[in-house]
Design a protein around this motif. Structure first.
Motif: not given
Length: 88
Positions: A12, A15, A35, A37, A84
């Motif tokens: 993370h 990012i 997302l 993580t 993601g």
């Protein structure tokens, strides 16, 4: 089919505005970015989330297992979504 795109994000902490910019380039424009993580939900910098919202993209940050489930749910709802995902 959905293309698999892989910005270099290992955790993370990787990012960034740059890694998220990839999702702003997709056509058709996505409505929601999910997302994942990793093993747990991690906080992202509020400015990154604000930048995505200003581009019309909602961001949902979850642990990766829940992010996968959310992505699948949104796909079934026929939403324009991308994910993601950082492996747990």
């Amino acid at each position: 089919s959905t293309p698999a795109l892989s910005p270099q994000v290992g955790s993370h902490r990787d990012i960034s505005h740059e890694s998220l910019s990839l999702f702003r380039l997709l056509e058709p424009q996505i409505e929601i970015l999910v997302l994942g993580t990793g093993d747990r939900v991690e906080r992202l910098h509020p400015a990154m989330l604000k930048q995505m919202r200003e581009c019309g993209i909602a961001v949902e940050v979850q642990d990766t297992a829940n992010a996968c489930a959310t992505f699948n749910f949104l796909m079934n709802e026929r939403r324009v979504v991308a994910a993601g995902l950082i492996p747990p």
